[in-house]
Design an enzyme around this catalytic site. Structure first.
Site, short mmCIF file in Angstrom:
data_model
loop_
_atom_site.label_atom_id
_atom_site.label_comp_id
_atom_site.label_asym_id
_atom_site.label_seq_id
_atom_site.Cartn_x
_atom_site.Cartn_y
_atom_site.Cartn_z
N LYS A 64 -2.65 -9.87 8.63
CA LYS A 64 -1.34 -9.82 8.35
C LYS A 64 -0.23 -11.30 8.85
O LYS A 64 0.17 -11.36 9.78
CB LYS A 64 -0.20 -8.43 8.44
CG LYS A 64 0.86 -8.78 7.45
CD LYS A 64 1.64 -7.23 7.79
CE LYS A 64 2.52 -7.13 7.12
NZ LYS A 64 4.24 -8.11 7.51
N PHE A 102 -3.76 -15.35 -1.29
CA PHE A 102 -4.30 -13.90 -1.84
C PHE A 102 -4.75 -12.87 -2.83
O PHE A 102 -5.18 -11.51 -3.21
CB PHE A 102 -4.53 -12.71 -0.73
CG PHE A 102 -2.16 -12.46 -0.24
CD1 PHE A 102 -2.06 -11.65 -1.42
CD2 PHE A 102 -1.69 -12.90 1.10
CE1 PHE A 102 -0.55 -11.83 -0.92
CE2 PHE A 102 -0.92 -12.91 0.56
CZ PHE A 102 -0.09 -11.70 -0.11
P1 AMP Z 1 6.40 -5.90 5.23
O1 AMP Z 1 7.04 -7.74 5.21
O2 AMP Z 1 6.37 -6.04 6.64
O3 AMP Z 1 6.82 -4.67 4.54
O4 AMP Z 1 4.97 -6.62 4.73
C1 AMP Z 1 4.26 -6.43 3.67
C2 AMP Z 1 4.07 -8.18 3.43
O5 AMP Z 1 4.11 -8.70 4.93
C3 AMP Z 1 4.48 -8.63 2.37
O6 AMP Z 1 5.49 -8.42 1.91
C4 AMP Z 1 3.74 -10.25 2.69
O7 AMP Z 1 5.22 -11.32 2.75
C5 AMP Z 1 3.25 -9.89 4.20
N1 AMP Z 1 2.24 -10.55 3.99
C6 AMP Z 1 1.28 -11.45 5.23
N2 AMP Z 1 -0.13 -10.95 4.42
C7 AMP Z 1 -0.70 -10.12 4.14
C8 AMP Z 1 -1.28 -10.47 3.30
N3 AMP Z 1 -2.70 -11.33 3.96
N4 AMP Z 1 -0.92 -9.59 1.86
C9 AMP Z 1 -0.44 -9.67 1.18
N5 AMP Z 1 0.66 -9.45 2.02
C10 AMP Z 1 0.90 -10.29 3.23
#
Ligand code: AMP
Length: 617
Positions: free
Chosen positions: A268, A370
């Site tokens: 992530k 991704f």
């Molecule tokens: P959050 O912002 O904490 O809700 O987490 C989701 C976000 O993580 C997504 O909207 C992406 O911007 C980010 N993200 C980072 N790495 C990835 C990944 N490998 N696949 C999908 N989302 C990712």
């Protein structure tokens, strides 16, 4: 702050905001139906039953001409303009407040008292504005006025147009015109319910409507197609951003493996989400809020333009650091190894119109791809992730310039490599900047393997893991259990700032103490207050924004428009009656601003409850 202010857009294609390809010529019928829409909204607000709500909407839509129903559908989903457009009215709550006060002939105190009772400027307008006979306003005309307001330059010109509009409306119409202008109807009607209502009104399935709306990003245009029995004709429109698939949080490796059998695991990354549209050599990048961000990343379009096929990609833009400790020198001298740098580094590149050469050199970015939603004329979102991943691998491998990765196959599978992946393709000459990178994928079959991947991801400086169901389709705009996120802070909340206060000591002149809230259905309920955690520059910027977007000035404290999303971390959670939510956070601290999230994407009271119940101490 640049991310909050969207630029006016001139791409609107006619009175109904319906794109040229699905709508045959503007139909300009003004009828006195704003009143009807407002009455329907009152009835929708009066029931909590979803089926009744969709019934009222369906009945209302059927009773209108198609043109009126199309505009109404946009308004009923809480928007002034179709979703795909970047157009916003750019009228602050403060300006609206002043117009309402002026037209009502009320002073600040009276308006504040009314606001305290309703907590909503639309309801205030309905209460204080003078009664008047039928306005004769139609929804199409309101839509046209909105276009004028969006297109007007400067606050004075905008305010004058808003005043003209609200001077004509009846109090009930004003209530909903104001609510649409502030982007929040608060009648418990999500866009998905409007989709269901369209299905009911025109005898089609909700899935057909959802699909067309997803492709068009325009519920008005979708309604037209539904009414004409042409939903199947909705096509993917390049350069109109689609919704992003979202992830649900998990608290442990075990939970990460509990929802589906075959998991793909990725790091992530801590950057910003971006959807890339590539067609005929033209490239545009869109953020999660569907704003175009191409200009901020001039190095990416060039690299993406080299794709072998037209495509829509999903990925994360990160600040990238080339790992030159052990440079890989292939015959083509390409150095492709590196890692993502912290979000705070990337932040320096955000919201810029012009990116200096120095910035480009010092903070190069990479696009870690991704997912793929569309390629070579084919719509891929319905295919399982396993197939999309293969198509993505092939497409990136077929790019112009391919360099190879030095990690061994086993290192790659287990994720035990210091590097983040290979440069899929980029510019050979620019040996230090990896632009487009296929996000490496791993597998984990046991909680132990998942833990290992998590530790490895963190060792690479990433936030944690994304765990994805290999059999799942891409569901835009949905937060389901097909994508899971496992983060460093076991519990952080995305919250909305509702009130701000001046700080103490060196922060005496700036608004640095923030009260924040989570959603309880349609309402924001406060859950805590945090003292900064942001940088001085961010606080200065936020202070300016809050001053401009104050709803109520209480001297030491300002109630502000609920638009700013923060990520807050805390040590644990307690039951408490100090805040409206019934919970309080222990040692809350602001992790960062979340300019990529809109207020309605903030966390809910259910999530708060889950964290509370999942606490071990
Ligand atoms: P959050 O912002 O904490 O809700 O987490 C989701 C976000 O993580 C997504 O909207 C992406 O911007 C980010 N993200 C980072 N790495 C990835 C990944 N490998 N696949 C999908 N989302 C990712």
């Amino acid at each position: 702050m640049s991310f909050l202010v969207r630029k006016p857009d001139t791409r609107g294609t006619g009175i109904h905001g319906v794109s040229a390809d699905v709508h045959s010529g503007p139909v300009l019928i003004y009828s006195c139906d704003m009143n009807k829409l407002a009455e329907a909204c009152e009835r929708i607000a009066a029931t909590t039953k979803k089926l009744e709500k969709t019934g009222i909407v369906a009945e209302y839509l059927k009773s209108r001409t198609i043109a009126e129903a199309a505009v109404s559908a946009v308004f009923l989903s809480g928007r002034a303009f179709p979703a795909w457009e970047e157009t916003t009215l750019q009228v602050g709550g403060r300006s609206l407040w002043r117009v309402v006060a002026e037209l009502a002939g009320k002073d600040e105190g009276e308006l504040t008292a009314s606001y305290r009772r309703h907590g909503d400027l639309g309801a205030v307008a309905a209460e204080v504005l003078p009664e008047q006979a039928d306005s004769g306003l139609g929804v199409a005309e309101v839509f046209e006025r909105f276009r004028e307001i969006a297109g007007a330059r400067g606050p004075a010109a905008k305010t004058a147009l808003v005043r003209d509009l609200l001077a004509r409306t009846t109090p009930l119409e004003a209530k909903y015109v104001v609510k649409i202008m502030t982007g929040d109807l608060r009648i418990g009607l999500k866009e998905s319910l409007v989709e269901e209502a369209i299905a009911r009104a025109f005898g089609v399935t909700a899935i057909e409507v959802q699909r067309a709306n997803m492709l068009l990003g325009d519920i008005g245009a979708t309604l037209r197609l539904a009414a004409e029995g042409r939903l199947a004709e909705a096509r993917m429109r390049m350069f109109h951003p689609l919704g992003f698939m979202l992830a649900s949080p998990v608290e442990s490796a075990e939970e990460g493996l509990s929802y589906f059998a075959e998991a793909e695991v990725e790091d992530k990354y801590d950057g910003i989400r971006a959807q890339a549209h590539v067609s005929g050599g033209e490239v545009k990048l869109f953020s999660r809020t569907r704003d175009e961000i191409t200009e901020s990343f001039p190095e990416l379009p060039d690299a993406l333009a080299g794709l072998a096929q037209d495509a829509i990609l999903d990925g994360e833009i990160v600040a990238w650091e080339v790992n030159d400790a052990e440079p890989e020198m292939s015959e083509k001298k390409a150095v492709n190894l590196g890692r993502a740098r912290p979000f705070s580094v990337l932040q320096q590149r955000l919201g810029r119109k012009k990116v200096s050469q120095r910035m480009l050199r010092e903070i190069p970015v990479a696009y870690l791809v991704f997912d793929i939603l569309y390629a070579g004329g084919e719509f891929l979102m319905d295919r399982p992730l396993s197939e999309r991943a293969k198509i993505l691998d092939e497409l990136l491998a077929a790019g112009r310039k391919i360099t190879h990765h030095r990690d061994t196959e086993s290192q790659r599978k287990t994720g035990k490599t210091g590097t983040q992946g290979k440069l899929a393709f980029g510019d050979e000459e620019e040996i230090v900047t990896a632009h487009i990178i296929r996000a490496p994928t791993f597998r984990a079959a046991s909680p132990e393997q998942m833990e290992e991947l998590f530790v490895a991801a963190q060792a690479r400086g990433n936030e944690g893991l994304m765990i994805k169901d290999l059999n799942s389709p891409y569901t835009p705009g949905k937060r389901g259990k097909a994508w899971l996120k496992m983060k460093r802070e076991l519990a952080t909340l995305d919250v909305v700032v509702t009130a701000v206060e001046y700080g103490h000591g060196k922060r005496i002149g700036v608004l640095s103490d923030y009260t924040f809230a989570v959603w309880d259905r349609d309402r924001l309920v406060n859950i805590g207050k945090a003292y900064s955690g942001l940088t001085d520059a961010e606080i200065t910027e936020m202070t300016a924004w809050f001053l401009e977007h104050t709803i109520e000035d209480q001297g030491f404290r300002r109630v502000v428009e609920p638009k700013i999303v923060l990520e807050v971390a805390f040590n644990n959670m307690m039951l408490s009656d100090r805040h409206e939510s019934g919970y309080a956070l222990r040692f809350p601290r602001i992790v960062r601003l979340r300019p990529d999230k809109s207020a309605d994407e903030a966390d809910t009271i259910q999530r708060v409850r889950e964290i509370y119940e999942g606490q071990t101490e």
